[in-house]
Design an enzyme around this catalytic site. Sequence first.
Site, short mmCIF file in Angstrom:
data_model
loop_
_atom_site.label_atom_id
_atom_site.label_comp_id
_atom_site.label_asym_id
_atom_site.label_seq_id
_atom_site.Cartn_x
_atom_site.Cartn_y
_atom_site.Cartn_z
CE LYS A 16 -3.72 -1.97 2.56
NZ LYS A 16 -5.02 -2.01 1.53
NE ARG A 25 -10.69 -9.24 -4.34
CZ ARG A 25 -10.79 -8.09 -5.12
NH1 ARG A 25 -11.09 -8.36 -6.57
NH2 ARG A 25 -10.96 -6.80 -4.70
#
Length: 510
Positions: free
Chosen positions: A284, A358
Site C-alpha cells: 500500500k 477475497r
Amino acid sequence: MTALTLSTAAAPGLRADAIVIGVAKGAKGPIVAPGAEAVDTAFDGRLAGVLETLGASGAEGEVTKLPAPAGFKTPLVLAVGLGAEPEKDAAYDTEALRRAAGAAARVLGGSKKAAFALPVTDAGDIGAIAEGVVLGAYSFDAYKQAARPADAKARNAKAPLAEAALLGGKPRDAAHKAALLRAAAVGEELNRARDLINMPPNDLDPEAFAGIAQAAAKEHGIKVQVLDEKALVKGGYGGILGVGAGSASAPRLVKLSYTSAKATKHLAFVGKGITYDSGGISLKPAGHNETMKCDMSGAAAVFAAVVAAARLGLEVNVTGWLALAENMPSGSATRPGDVLRMYSGKTVEVLNTDAEGRLVLADALWAASAEKPDAIVDVATLTGAMMLALGNRTFGIMANDDAFRSAVHEAAEEVGEPAWPMPLPEHLRKGMDSTVADLANMGERMGGGLVAGLFLREFVGEGITWAHLDIAGPAFNEGGPFGYTPKGGTGTAVRTLVRLAELTAAGDLG
C-alpha cells in the site's frame, strides 16, 4: 458496561447525576419531546424557550446542558436533539432515539447514574434507547496510561456512564424487559467487536484472535473448531495460506457453531479477518497503512453476532467462519503472478496481493457451503471502490438472489445500519478471465467493488442463497464521534446479522 434499568419513578424525586430529555426541531423553534413533561412543568412550561435562549434548535445530535429546576434531586438537565418533530400522531423514529441516547451517554462519561426521559411509546423505543446508551457509552482506553491513574477520582472521570435508568419503562412488562435484555446482549457484543477492531495488530494476530474466540465460545456454550497452519495445509486451504505466507504469524480458520434444539433453519456468517493488511508485495502507498488493523472488522462482526445469537437463545442454528491471516511482504510472501489452488479446487492467478480479502473469504465460503446452510452472508472490509461509491457511513449489499438482497437491506435499515443494494453485472465477470488459471483475483478497475462480489460468488455452493456485505466505508470511523458511533472501530454489520438471525428464527426470512 453501562447497567440498564427500567424505572417508573417520578423525575423530580429520582437521584441521579443527570436527567436526559429530548428536544425536537419544530416549525417555529425547539419543542420539548414527550417524556420531559415533569421537567417542563418545573420550568413553568417555558423549557422550550429556555433551551432556545441557550442556542438549542432540536437538531439531531445537539446536546444542551442546563441546571435542573428547583425541587429536583438531579442537578443537571441534558437536552439532546432528536431532529425534526414527527408528523401529528406519529411516533419518534427509533433510530433518532438510539442516536440521541448514544450522544447523551457519550457526554455523560464519568457519571455514576443518569435518568433517560426520552419519548417511549412501546418496547421498540425502550430497546432503541437502551442500545444507544450501551453503544454511546463505549470507550477504548486499554492502552492509555491516563485511563489508569493512581487517583481514583481521576480514574472514575474516564469511566463510561455506570448506570442508565430508562423512565417510561415498565419493570414488570415482559416486552419491556425483553427489549432491555436484548439491547444489553447485542450492545455488549457489538462493543466486543469494537474492542477487537481497535486492538493494535502486534497484540491481535490470527492466533490471538482465535484464542479470544475460543474463550468466548466456552463461556457461551458455542462449539468451536480452529484450523491451524498444519490443518490448513492438510485441508488444501490455498487462499488463506497464500495470503498468510508472508507473515511470521500463521493464519487460522475458526468455525463457531451455535445450535438450538428448536431450530429448523441454518445460517452461515463468513467474516474477513485480515488482522493487518500491508498490501503484501503489492504494498500500500504511504498514508494508507495506519488504519489497516481494522481489516478484520468483518470477522469481528461475525464473531460478535454468533455470540449474541447464543446469548439471546435464538431458535436458529448459526455458524460463524472467521478467515484469519496477516498480509505482509517478505521473502516467503505470495507474489503477483503466483497461482493458488483454493479449497474448492479452483485455481486463482494473483495479480494483486492487496486484493487478499477475497482469497481468504473464498476458502471460508466454500467450507461454509459444504454444510448446505439455508443462506450464507459474508462480511468484509473488501474494496476502496465501495467507499468511493457509497461513502464512509453506508455499506454495500450484493447477492445471488434479489429477494434475499432486499431482505438483508430491510434488516439493516430496520436496526439503523445504513446500507444500499448493489448489482452483480455479468459483463464484469469476463475481466477476471486468466490465461493460466481458472480465474484471476482482479478484473476491471471500474466497478471494482462489484468485481470483488462476482469473484466471491464463484466460491458459493450451487443452489445456496448468498449475500455479500462490503463494509469498507463504515467499519472504521476516522472522524469525530457522532450519535452512538465512536471514533475508531464501529462494529458495523453486527446488528444486521443478529436481526437476520432473529428473522430466520421467526420464519420471516424465507
